[in-house]
Motif scaffolding. Structure first.
Motif, PDB file in Angstrom:
ATOM      1  N   ASP A  64      10.670  -6.496  -7.645  1.00  0.00           N
ATOM      2  CA  ASP A  64      10.658  -5.508  -5.795  1.00  0.00           C
ATOM      3  C   ASP A  64       9.921  -7.200  -5.132  1.00  0.00           C
ATOM      4  OD1 ASP A  64      11.860  -3.573  -6.724  1.00  0.00           O
ATOM      5  OD2 ASP A  64      10.046  -2.097  -6.765  1.00  0.00           O
ATOM      6  N   ILE A  65      10.630  -7.639  -4.547  1.00  0.00           N
ATOM      7  CA  ILE A  65       9.842  -8.938  -4.436  1.00  0.00           C
ATOM      8  C   ILE A  65       8.707  -8.525  -2.745  1.00  0.00           C
ATOM      9  CG2 ILE A  65      10.319 -10.594  -2.332  1.00  0.00           C
ATOM     10  CD1 ILE A  65      13.349  -9.824  -2.777  1.00  0.00           C
ATOM     11  N   GLY A  66       7.572  -8.980  -3.066  1.00  0.00           N
ATOM     12  CA  GLY A  66       6.751  -9.010  -2.947  1.00  0.00           C
ATOM     13  C   GLY A  66       5.243  -7.682  -3.252  1.00  0.00           C
ATOM     14  N   ILE A  67       5.957  -7.001  -4.110  1.00  0.00           N
ATOM     15  CA  ILE A  67       5.641  -5.239  -4.668  1.00  0.00           C
ATOM     16  C   ILE A  67       4.178  -5.835  -5.403  1.00  0.00           C
ATOM     17  CG2 ILE A  67       5.813  -4.554  -6.570  1.00  0.00           C
ATOM     18  CD1 ILE A  67       5.134  -3.017  -3.206  1.00  0.00           C
ATOM     19  N   ALA A  68       4.933  -6.541  -5.946  1.00  0.00           N
ATOM     20  CA  ALA A  68       3.012  -7.791  -6.745  1.00  0.00           C
ATOM     21  C   ALA A  68       1.703  -7.479  -6.133  1.00  0.00           C
ATOM     22  CB  ALA A  68       3.702  -8.922  -7.733  1.00  0.00           C
ATOM     23  N   GLY A  69       1.922  -8.873  -5.108  1.00  0.00           N
ATOM     24  CA  GLY A  69       0.859  -8.896  -4.393  1.00  0.00           C
ATOM     25  C   GLY A  69       0.430  -8.171  -3.669  1.00  0.00           C
ATOM     26  N   VAL A  70       0.883  -6.695  -3.144  1.00  0.00           N
ATOM     27  CA  VAL A  70       0.754  -5.529  -2.079  1.00  0.00           C
ATOM     28  C   VAL A  70      -0.283  -4.791  -3.534  1.00  0.00           C
ATOM     29  CG1 VAL A  70       0.804  -2.997  -1.453  1.00  0.00           C
ATOM     30  CG2 VAL A  70       2.433  -5.532  -0.430  1.00  0.00           C
ATOM     31  N   ALA A  71       0.616  -4.717  -4.780  1.00  0.00           N
ATOM     32  CA  ALA A  71      -0.633  -3.765  -5.721  1.00  0.00           C
ATOM     33  C   ALA A  71      -1.252  -4.392  -6.137  1.00  0.00           C
ATOM     34  CB  ALA A  71       1.260  -3.821  -6.686  1.00  0.00           C
ATOM     35  N   GLU A  72      -1.236  -5.555  -6.003  1.00  0.00           N
ATOM     36  CA  GLU A  72      -2.920  -6.012  -6.939  1.00  0.00           C
ATOM     37  C   GLU A  72      -4.036  -6.093  -6.455  1.00  0.00           C
ATOM     38  OE1 GLU A  72      -3.788  -9.167  -9.278  1.00  0.00           O
ATOM     39  OE2 GLU A  72      -1.544  -8.745 -10.497  1.00  0.00           O
ATOM     40  N   ARG A  73      -3.883  -6.475  -4.728  1.00  0.00           N
ATOM     41  CA  ARG A  73      -4.444  -5.912  -4.154  1.00  0.00           C
ATOM     42  C   ARG A  73      -5.458  -4.753  -3.406  1.00  0.00           C
ATOM     43  NH1 ARG A  73      -1.635 -10.595  -2.248  1.00  0.00           N
ATOM     44  NH2 ARG A  73      -2.529 -12.791  -1.222  1.00  0.00           N
ATOM     45  N   THR A 228       3.191  10.370  -5.996  1.00  0.00           N
ATOM     46  CA  THR A 228       4.666   9.817  -5.136  1.00  0.00           C
ATOM     47  C   THR A 228       4.638   8.632  -5.348  1.00  0.00           C
ATOM     48  OG1 THR A 228       4.847   9.731  -2.259  1.00  0.00           O
ATOM     49  CG2 THR A 228       3.010   9.197  -3.281  1.00  0.00           C
ATOM     50  N   GLY A 229       6.775   8.254  -4.833  1.00  0.00           N
ATOM     51  CA  GLY A 229       6.748   6.356  -4.964  1.00  0.00           C
ATOM     52  C   GLY A 229       6.598   6.024  -3.375  1.00  0.00           C
ATOM     53  N   ILE A 230       6.483   5.134  -3.806  1.00  0.00           N
ATOM     54  CA  ILE A 230       6.194   3.916  -1.912  1.00  0.00           C
ATOM     55  C   ILE A 230       7.086   2.938  -2.191  1.00  0.00           C
ATOM     56  CG2 ILE A 230       5.222   2.889  -0.695  1.00  0.00           C
ATOM     57  CD1 ILE A 230       2.357   4.155  -1.370  1.00  0.00           C
ATOM     58  N   GLU A 231       8.087   2.781  -1.135  1.00  0.00           N
ATOM     59  CA  GLU A 231       8.796   1.636  -0.798  1.00  0.00           C
ATOM     60  C   GLU A 231       8.535   1.041   0.135  1.00  0.00           C
ATOM     61  OE1 GLU A 231      11.309   0.413  -2.637  1.00  0.00           O
ATOM     62  OE2 GLU A 231      12.438   1.870  -3.745  1.00  0.00           O
ATOM     63  N   ILE A 232       8.758  -0.255   0.111  1.00  0.00           N
ATOM     64  CA  ILE A 232       8.170  -1.038   1.969  1.00  0.00           C
ATOM     65  C   ILE A 232       9.055  -2.039   1.630  1.00  0.00           C
ATOM     66  CG2 ILE A 232       5.750  -2.525   3.141  1.00  0.00           C
ATOM     67  CD1 ILE A 232       4.342  -1.766   0.834  1.00  0.00           C
ATOM     68  N   ARG A 233       9.723  -2.269   2.895  1.00  0.00           N
ATOM     69  CA  ARG A 233       9.814  -3.076   3.046  1.00  0.00           C
ATOM     70  C   ARG A 233       9.742  -4.809   3.484  1.00  0.00           C
ATOM     71  NH1 ARG A 233      12.031  -3.387   9.310  1.00  0.00           N
ATOM     72  NH2 ARG A 233      11.324  -5.024   9.919  1.00  0.00           N
ATOM     73  N   GLY A 242       1.286 -10.783   4.476  1.00  0.00           N
ATOM     74  CA  GLY A 242       1.496  -9.633   4.727  1.00  0.00           C
ATOM     75  C   GLY A 242       1.538  -8.723   3.606  1.00  0.00           C
ATOM     76  N   GLN A 243       1.224  -8.935   2.552  1.00  0.00           N
ATOM     77  CA  GLN A 243       0.761  -8.403   1.077  1.00  0.00           C
ATOM     78  C   GLN A 243      -0.811  -7.643   1.543  1.00  0.00           C
ATOM     79  OE1 GLN A 243       1.423 -10.821  -1.257  1.00  0.00           O
ATOM     80  NE2 GLN A 243       3.813 -10.850  -1.257  1.00  0.00           N
ATOM     81  N   GLN A 244      -1.191  -8.608   2.019  1.00  0.00           N
ATOM     82  CA  GLN A 244      -3.109  -8.121   2.931  1.00  0.00           C
ATOM     83  C   GLN A 244      -2.807  -7.443   3.165  1.00  0.00           C
ATOM     84  OE1 GLN A 244      -5.890  -9.354   1.314  1.00  0.00           O
ATOM     85  NE2 GLN A 244      -7.069  -8.336   2.093  1.00  0.00           N
ATOM     86  N   GLN A 245      -2.050  -7.387   4.412  1.00  0.00           N
ATOM     87  CA  GLN A 245      -2.085  -6.634   5.825  1.00  0.00           C
ATOM     88  C   GLN A 245      -1.507  -5.208   5.008  1.00  0.00           C
ATOM     89  OE1 GLN A 245       0.218  -8.000   8.646  1.00  0.00           O
ATOM     90  NE2 GLN A 245      -0.607 -10.062   8.993  1.00  0.00           N
ATOM     91  N   TRP A 246      -0.381  -5.443   4.279  1.00  0.00           N
ATOM     92  CA  TRP A 246       0.055  -3.134   3.706  1.00  0.00           C
ATOM     93  C   TRP A 246      -1.120  -3.219   2.142  1.00  0.00           C
ATOM     94  CZ3 TRP A 246       3.468   0.188   5.487  1.00  0.00           C
ATOM     95  CH2 TRP A 246       4.191  -0.753   6.734  1.00  0.00           C
ATOM     96  N   GLU A 248      -4.205  -3.523   3.006  1.00  0.00           N
ATOM     97  CA  GLU A 248      -5.402  -2.763   3.490  1.00  0.00           C
ATOM     98  C   GLU A 248      -5.248  -1.817   4.041  1.00  0.00           C
ATOM     99  OE1 GLU A 248      -6.303  -5.896   6.288  1.00  0.00           O
ATOM    100  OE2 GLU A 248      -7.830  -6.681   4.892  1.00  0.00           O
ATOM    101  N   ARG A 249      -4.025  -1.600   5.053  1.00  0.00           N
ATOM    102  CA  ARG A 249      -3.431  -0.803   5.691  1.00  0.00           C
ATOM    103  C   ARG A 249      -3.169   0.700   4.659  1.00  0.00           C
ATOM    104  NH1 ARG A 249       0.998   0.771  10.335  1.00  0.00           N
ATOM    105  NH2 ARG A 249       1.015  -1.549  10.672  1.00  0.00           N
ATOM    106  N   LEU A 250      -2.939   0.286   3.269  1.00  0.00           N
ATOM    107  CA  LEU A 250      -2.900   1.299   2.906  1.00  0.00           C
ATOM    108  C   LEU A 250      -4.241   1.734   1.431  1.00  0.00           C
ATOM    109  CD1 LEU A 250       0.961   0.036   0.624  1.00  0.00           C
ATOM    110  CD2 LEU A 250       0.606   2.372   2.294  1.00  0.00           C
ATOM    111  N   ALA A 251      -4.809   1.243   2.068  1.00  0.00           N
ATOM    112  CA  ALA A 251      -6.270   1.948   1.323  1.00  0.00           C
ATOM    113  C   ALA A 251      -6.422   2.219   1.916  1.00  0.00           C
ATOM    114  CB  ALA A 251      -6.558   0.186   0.885  1.00  0.00           C
ATOM    115  N   ARG A 252      -6.842   2.181   3.127  1.00  0.00           N
ATOM    116  CA  ARG A 252      -7.645   2.924   4.313  1.00  0.00           C
ATOM    117  C   ARG A 252      -6.805   4.657   4.712  1.00  0.00           C
ATOM    118  NH1 ARG A 252      -5.799   3.425   9.583  1.00  0.00           N
ATOM    119  NH2 ARG A 252      -4.723   1.109   9.314  1.00  0.00           N
ATOM    120  N   ILE A 253      -5.364   4.615   4.496  1.00  0.00           N
ATOM    121  CA  ILE A 253      -4.492   6.187   4.539  1.00  0.00           C
ATOM    122  C   ILE A 253      -5.247   6.435   3.227  1.00  0.00           C
ATOM    123  CG2 ILE A 253      -2.203   6.524   4.400  1.00  0.00           C
ATOM    124  CD1 ILE A 253      -1.475   4.617   6.779  1.00  0.00           C
ATOM    125  N   PHE A 254      -4.921   5.548   2.187  1.00  0.00           N
ATOM    126  CA  PHE A 254      -4.931   6.786   0.368  1.00  0.00           C
ATOM    127  C   PHE A 254      -6.565   7.299   0.309  1.00  0.00           C
ATOM    128  CE2 PHE A 254      -0.972   4.864  -0.660  1.00  0.00           C
ATOM    129  CZ  PHE A 254      -0.897   5.962  -2.091  1.00  0.00           C
TER     130      PHE A 254
END
Length: 268
Positions: A64-73, A228-233, A242-246, A248-254
């Motif tokens: 899953d391209i990009g998800i590692a960077g989002v998940a770690e952050r 829940t499952g989450i899918e990001i394009r 992009g990983q940092q921005q997403w 940050e957005r998900l951290a705020r929402i969660f």
């Protein structure tokens, strides 16, 4: 037959291979437990390149391209525990029930996986035993420990999807995926839509089911966890910015969702 020889023959991971399970922030205080079934694209040394070109092994079919960077952050921003799986889904898909055709695919999208064709039951068992099972045992153990300690546990399974599939562009930026338990997905959908700049998928481009998924049905639904499952394009999280921005957005929402779950006593 010499049993030691049989064991050696069936061994998949050797001294030069890394463990399948990757963890971040195992002692995190957040109620959110993050998982990433398709975090990595490593191939065991014994399997070589699976008969697949390197250009194919960097595509979505392998991970899953990009998800590692989002998940770690996201794990660090939320102070949440992340459990991820390092090996490519082409070796064994850790979000499929063992035994189904897509567990060890002989073709993925239009790409043949030659070294998955006609493998023995011993080879299949080795992939399950050395990659699939350690990952899911670790998730089980983390949930067991949290329940024993009476810690709230909300399961979030992180994935990414391709911008185009079978020649058709996908409009969604992000999606919430679910099956039986809709509490968290509906909260997530509400918050994502309120952002105002997102096309949000409601069980699109994928939906969770017992046949197509493993992590949410087994670790979320069967254990009675809010999930829940989450899918990001993928084009949105292909680079670190992009990983940092997403994240940050998900951290705020969660963080906002956690307050709502606590108000409703769905998380104590």
């Amino acid at each position: 037959m010499d049993l030691n020889t049989a064991d050696a023959t069936d061994q998949l991971l050797g001294a030069g291979d890394i463990p399948p399970v990757h963890e971040v922030n195992a002692d995190g205080a957040s109620p959110f437990l993050l998982t990433s079934d398709h975090y990595g694209r490593i191939l065991p040394r014994a399997l070589g390149d699976l008969g697949v070109a390197e250009s194919e092994l960097t595509r979505h079919i392998a991970w899953d391209i990009g998800i590692a960077g989002v998940a770690e952050r996201l794990a660090r921003m939320l102070d949440a525990h992340l459990i991820a799986q390092r090996y490519s889904r082409l070796v064994i898909d850790c979000n499929r029930s063992p035994g189904v055709a897509s567990s060890i695919p002989v073709i993925s999208e239009a790409t043949a996986i030659p070294h998955n064709e006609g493998i023995s039951e011993g080879e299949r068992a080795a992939r399950r035993r050395e990659i699939f099972e350690p990952y899911h045992r670790r998730i089980d153990a983390a949930i067991d420990r949290r329940l024993h300690d009476t810690r709230p546990t909300v399961l979030v399974s992180l994935h990414s999807f391709t911008p185009v599939y079978a020649g058709v562009a996908r409009p969604w930026h992000i999606a919430a995926l679910y099956n039986r338990n809709t509490v968290l997905p509906q909260l997530l959908l509400k918050h994502l839509r309120a952002e105002g700049d997102l096309v949000v998928g409601d069980n699109e481009p994928y939906a969770v089911s017992d046949l197509s998924d493993y992590t949410i049905p087994v670790h979320g639904e069967a254990r009675g966890l809010v999930n829940t499952g989450i899918e990001i394009r993928q084009d949105l999280i292909a680079d670190q910015s992009g990983q940092q921005q997403w994240a940050e957005r998900l951290a705020r929402i969660f963080a906002e969702i956690e307050l709502e779950l606590r108000r409703e006593r769905l998380v104590d």
